[in-house]
Design a protein around this motif. Structure first.
Motif, PDB file in Angstrom:
ATOM      1  N   ALA A   1       0.830  -1.203   0.000  1.00 51.74           N
ATOM      2  CA  ALA A   1       0.000   0.000   0.000  1.00 51.74           C
ATOM      3  C   ALA A   1       0.863   1.250   0.000  1.00 51.74           C
ATOM      4  O   ALA A   1       0.602   2.209  -0.736  1.00 51.74           O
ATOM      5  N   GLU A   2       1.911   1.251   0.821  1.00 49.22           N
ATOM      6  CA  GLU A   2       2.789   2.416   0.918  1.00 49.22           C
ATOM      7  C   GLU A   2       3.519   2.662  -0.395  1.00 49.22           C
ATOM      8  O   GLU A   2       3.644   3.802  -0.852  1.00 49.22           O
ATOM      9  N   SER A   3       3.983   1.578  -1.010  1.00 46.91           N
ATOM     10  CA  SER A   3       4.684   1.711  -2.288  1.00 46.91           C
ATOM     11  C   SER A   3       3.750   2.235  -3.375  1.00 46.91           C
ATOM     12  O   SER A   3       4.131   3.102  -4.170  1.00 46.91           O
ATOM     13  N   ALA A   4       2.517   1.710  -3.400  1.00 46.32           N
ATOM     14  CA  ALA A   4       1.556   2.136  -4.414  1.00 46.32           C
ATOM     15  C   ALA A   4       1.195   3.605  -4.254  1.00 46.32           C
ATOM     16  O   ALA A   4       1.113   4.346  -5.245  1.00 46.32           O
ATOM     17  N   ILE A   5       0.990   4.046  -3.016  1.00 48.35           N
ATOM     18  CA  ILE A   5       0.624   5.436  -2.774  1.00 48.35           C
ATOM     19  C   ILE A   5       1.795   6.365  -3.097  1.00 48.35           C
ATOM     20  O   ILE A   5       1.609   7.432  -3.692  1.00 48.35           O
ATOM     21  N   THR A   6       3.009   5.960  -2.717  1.00 52.15           N
ATOM     22  CA  THR A   6       4.188   6.776  -3.016  1.00 52.15           C
ATOM     23  C   THR A   6       4.355   6.960  -4.513  1.00 52.15           C
ATOM     24  O   THR A   6       4.563   8.075  -5.008  1.00 52.15           O
ATOM     25  N   ARG A   7       4.254   5.864  -5.252  1.00 47.38           N
ATOM     26  CA  ARG A   7       4.414   5.933  -6.709  1.00 47.38           C
ATOM     27  C   ARG A   7       3.293   6.765  -7.337  1.00 47.38           C
ATOM     28  O   ARG A   7       3.524   7.594  -8.226  1.00 47.38           O
ATOM     29  N   ALA A   8       2.068   6.560  -6.851  1.00 48.00           N
ATOM     30  CA  ALA A   8       0.929   7.307  -7.384  1.00 48.00           C
ATOM     31  C   ALA A   8       1.064   8.792  -7.090  1.00 48.00           C
ATOM     32  O   ALA A   8       0.758   9.646  -7.933  1.00 48.00           O
TER      33      ALA A   8
ATOM     34  N   GLY B   1      -1.418  -1.299  -7.886  1.00 50.19           N
ATOM     35  CA  GLY B   1      -0.627  -0.195  -8.411  1.00 50.19           C
ATOM     36  C   GLY B   1      -1.399   0.648  -9.413  1.00 50.19           C
ATOM     37  O   GLY B   1      -1.419   1.879  -9.313  1.00 50.19           O
ATOM     38  N   PHE B   2      -2.067  -0.011 -10.354  1.00 53.23           N
ATOM     39  CA  PHE B   2      -2.811   0.715 -11.387  1.00 53.23           C
ATOM     40  C   PHE B   2      -4.010   1.447 -10.798  1.00 53.23           C
ATOM     41  O   PHE B   2      -4.254   2.620 -11.095  1.00 53.23           O
ATOM     42  N   THR B   3      -4.768   0.752  -9.950  1.00 50.50           N
ATOM     43  CA  THR B   3      -5.972   1.353  -9.377  1.00 50.50           C
ATOM     44  C   THR B   3      -5.620   2.536  -8.476  1.00 50.50           C
ATOM     45  O   THR B   3      -6.288   3.581  -8.513  1.00 50.50           O
ATOM     46  N   THR B   4      -4.576   2.394  -7.655  1.00 51.09           N
ATOM     47  CA  THR B   4      -4.154   3.490  -6.780  1.00 51.09           C
ATOM     48  C   THR B   4      -3.706   4.687  -7.602  1.00 51.09           C
ATOM     49  O   THR B   4      -4.024   5.838  -7.272  1.00 51.09           O
ATOM     50  N   MET B   5      -2.971   4.435  -8.676  1.00 51.48           N
ATOM     51  CA  MET B   5      -2.531   5.511  -9.555  1.00 51.48           C
ATOM     52  C   MET B   5      -3.729   6.258 -10.140  1.00 51.48           C
ATOM     53  O   MET B   5      -3.768   7.496 -10.169  1.00 51.48           O
ATOM     54  N   THR B   6      -4.723   5.499 -10.589  1.00 49.57           N
ATOM     55  CA  THR B   6      -5.908   6.105 -11.193  1.00 49.57           C
ATOM     56  C   THR B   6      -6.687   6.917 -10.169  1.00 49.57           C
ATOM     57  O   THR B   6      -7.132   8.038 -10.443  1.00 49.57           O
TER      58      THR B   6
ATOM     59  N   GLY C   1       0.841  18.856   9.372  1.00 52.94           N
ATOM     60  CA  GLY C   1       2.126  19.143   9.976  1.00 52.94           C
ATOM     61  C   GLY C   1       3.128  18.011   9.911  1.00 52.94           C
ATOM     62  O   GLY C   1       4.191  18.084  10.526  1.00 52.94           O
ATOM     63  N   ARG C   2       2.813  16.961   9.177  1.00 50.05           N
ATOM     64  CA  ARG C   2       3.748  15.841   9.075  1.00 50.05           C
ATOM     65  C   ARG C   2       4.484  15.898   7.740  1.00 50.05           C
ATOM     66  O   ARG C   2       3.906  16.290   6.731  1.00 50.05           O
ATOM     67  N   PRO C   3       5.744  15.491   7.724  1.00 51.65           N
ATOM     68  CA  PRO C   3       6.450  15.392   6.443  1.00 51.65           C
ATOM     69  C   PRO C   3       5.718  14.425   5.526  1.00 51.65           C
ATOM     70  O   PRO C   3       5.037  13.504   5.992  1.00 51.65           O
ATOM     71  N   VAL C   4       5.857  14.631   4.224  1.00 53.12           N
ATOM     72  CA  VAL C   4       5.134  13.799   3.252  1.00 53.12           C
ATOM     73  C   VAL C   4       5.431  12.314   3.449  1.00 53.12           C
ATOM     74  O   VAL C   4       4.534  11.474   3.375  1.00 53.12           O
ATOM     75  N   VAL C   5       6.684  11.980   3.750  1.00 52.62           N
ATOM     76  CA  VAL C   5       7.050  10.570   3.924  1.00 52.62           C
ATOM     77  C   VAL C   5       6.271   9.952   5.090  1.00 52.62           C
ATOM     78  O   VAL C   5       5.739   8.836   4.989  1.00 52.62           O
ATOM     79  N   MET C   6       6.185  10.677   6.199  1.00 51.15           N
ATOM     80  CA  MET C   6       5.448  10.179   7.360  1.00 51.15           C
ATOM     81  C   MET C   6       3.957  10.137   7.085  1.00 51.15           C
ATOM     82  O   MET C   6       3.251   9.217   7.516  1.00 51.15           O
ATOM     83  N   LEU C   7       3.452  11.131   6.350  1.00 45.11           N
ATOM     84  CA  LEU C   7       2.032  11.158   6.022  1.00 45.11           C
ATOM     85  C   LEU C   7       1.654   9.990   5.123  1.00 45.11           C
ATOM     86  O   LEU C   7       0.611   9.355   5.309  1.00 45.11           O
ATOM     87  N   ILE C   8       2.512   9.676   4.156  1.00 47.42           N
ATOM     88  CA  ILE C   8       2.251   8.544   3.274  1.00 47.42           C
ATOM     89  C   ILE C   8       2.184   7.251   4.076  1.00 47.42           C
ATOM     90  O   ILE C   8       1.329   6.395   3.843  1.00 47.42           O
ATOM     91  N   SER C   9       3.084   7.102   5.049  1.00 47.54           N
ATOM     92  CA  SER C   9       3.061   5.913   5.891  1.00 47.54           C
ATOM     93  C   SER C   9       1.767   5.820   6.686  1.00 47.54           C
ATOM     94  O   SER C   9       1.171   4.745   6.814  1.00 47.54           O
TER      95      SER C   9
ATOM     96  N   VAL D   1      -1.156   7.267   5.909  1.00 50.08           N
ATOM     97  CA  VAL D   1      -2.237   7.043   4.957  1.00 50.08           C
ATOM     98  C   VAL D   1      -2.256   5.588   4.505  1.00 50.08           C
ATOM     99  O   VAL D   1      -3.315   4.969   4.366  1.00 50.08           O
ATOM    100  N   ALA D   2      -1.074   5.013   4.282  1.00 45.97           N
ATOM    101  CA  ALA D   2      -0.984   3.629   3.818  1.00 45.97           C
ATOM    102  C   ALA D   2      -1.575   2.657   4.834  1.00 45.97           C
ATOM    103  O   ALA D   2      -2.105   1.610   4.465  1.00 45.97           O
ATOM    104  N   THR D   3      -1.487   2.994   6.118  1.00 44.44           N
ATOM    105  CA  THR D   3      -2.073   2.143   7.148  1.00 44.44           C
ATOM    106  C   THR D   3      -3.581   2.029   6.956  1.00 44.44           C
ATOM    107  O   THR D   3      -4.156   0.934   6.998  1.00 44.44           O
TER     108      THR D   3
END
Length: 280
Positions: free
Chosen positions: A72-79, A132-137, A193-201, A203-205
């Motif tokens: 999930a984290e990888s898909a969201i980061t790439r998207a 990956g495709f669905t998250t990107m879309t 107020g969170r860095p994007v990397v932490m926010l993605i983590s 959100v991925a949860t």
């Protein structure tokens, strides 16, 4: 803002159109159950049971849960990198030709449905590509809606707001006590107020929870092939609706400032009063 007496500024009250927009947006973002549970209610039977069990059935394999979280984290980061950072920041999407807008929505729905059907038919091996495709879309649609509501995707705030859409419905919005904090606004503040990397983590949860339930359904014999398309279509519709509500509220906030939150509180108090009166 409208001017008040002397040098003070008085908050500008929302007009009737904006009030209706705010009420509809709040209802959309604060009500209803998760997309998978609602879809399970329609499908019923064994498919519904699989969706309701969700993570509990997958909980017996912590390593698999960790892998799903990583997916999930990888898909969201790439998207995020491709769909948000790679999109022109301020293009007026409302100006796109009529012919383009007419075929665009059916084409997107068909694409994610086909991806879900293939992923459901092939089982676990096809899940990675499908996710990956669905998250990107979904992410691109979120970014598109953001621009449509006047967001400038070159700003960190607008980009963060796109990520927030994946997590907003994971917070409990129902008022359980006398706290004045509104669920939607409180949830949004928790993500700020969170860095994007932490926010993605973070959100991925929440996004991974939905993916685990989606997987629980798609891993069932026959049901996976039959439901994959419907699941992806439901995911797309769900996040589109949340994004539309989220960015409508943000647009109103840019126009009216803190008055939006105060009006939202008044609306909730009014609804609560009507409900209490109906119980008497």
């Amino acid at each position: 803002m409208s001017t008040g007496t002397g040098s003070e500024l008085a908050p500008m009250a929302l007009d009737s159109t904006s009030m209706t927009e705010l009420q509809q947006a709040l209802e959309r973002v604060e009500s209803g159950r998760g997309v998978i549970v609602r879809l399970a209610d329609l499908m019923g039977g064994a498919v519904g049971q699989a969706a309701r069990l969700g993570v509990r059935s997958l909980g017996m394999a912590p390593a698999f849960q960790a892998k799903l979280q990583s997916m999930a984290e990888s898909a969201i980061t790439r998207a995020f990198d491709v769909a948000v950072l790679g999109m022109r920041p301020t293009e007026d999407v409302r100006a796109e030709p009529g012919a383009l807008s007419q075929w665009r929505d059916p084409a997107i729905r068909t694409a994610v449905a086909v991806s879900g059907a293939v992923g459901g038919f092939t089982g676990l091996p096809g899940l990675v590509a499908d996710v990956g495709f669905t998250t990107m879309t979904i992410m691109r649609e979120i970014a598109r809606i953001a621009r449509e509501q006047g967001e400038d995707l070159s700003t960190a705030d607008a980009r963060t707001a796109c990520l927030e859409v994946f997590a907003l419905r994971a917070f409990p919005f129902a008022a359980r006590d006398q706290e004045s904090e509104l669920g939607y606004f409180s949830a949004r503040a928790m993500l700020r107020g969170r860095p994007v990397v932490m926010l993605i983590s973070e959100v991925a949860t929440h996004y991974g929870l939905g993916l685990s339930r989606k997987l629980a359904v798609q891993m069932m014999p026959v049901a996976g092939a039959l439901c994959g398309a419907s699941l992806n279509s439901a995911f797309l519709a769900h996040y589109r609706a949340v994004a539309q509500a989220h960015f409508t509220i943000r647009r109103l906030e840019r126009e009216y400032g803190p008055e939006v939150r105060r009006t939202a509180q008044d609306l909730r108090t009014h609804v609560a009063g009507q409900a209490a009166a109906g119980q008497v």
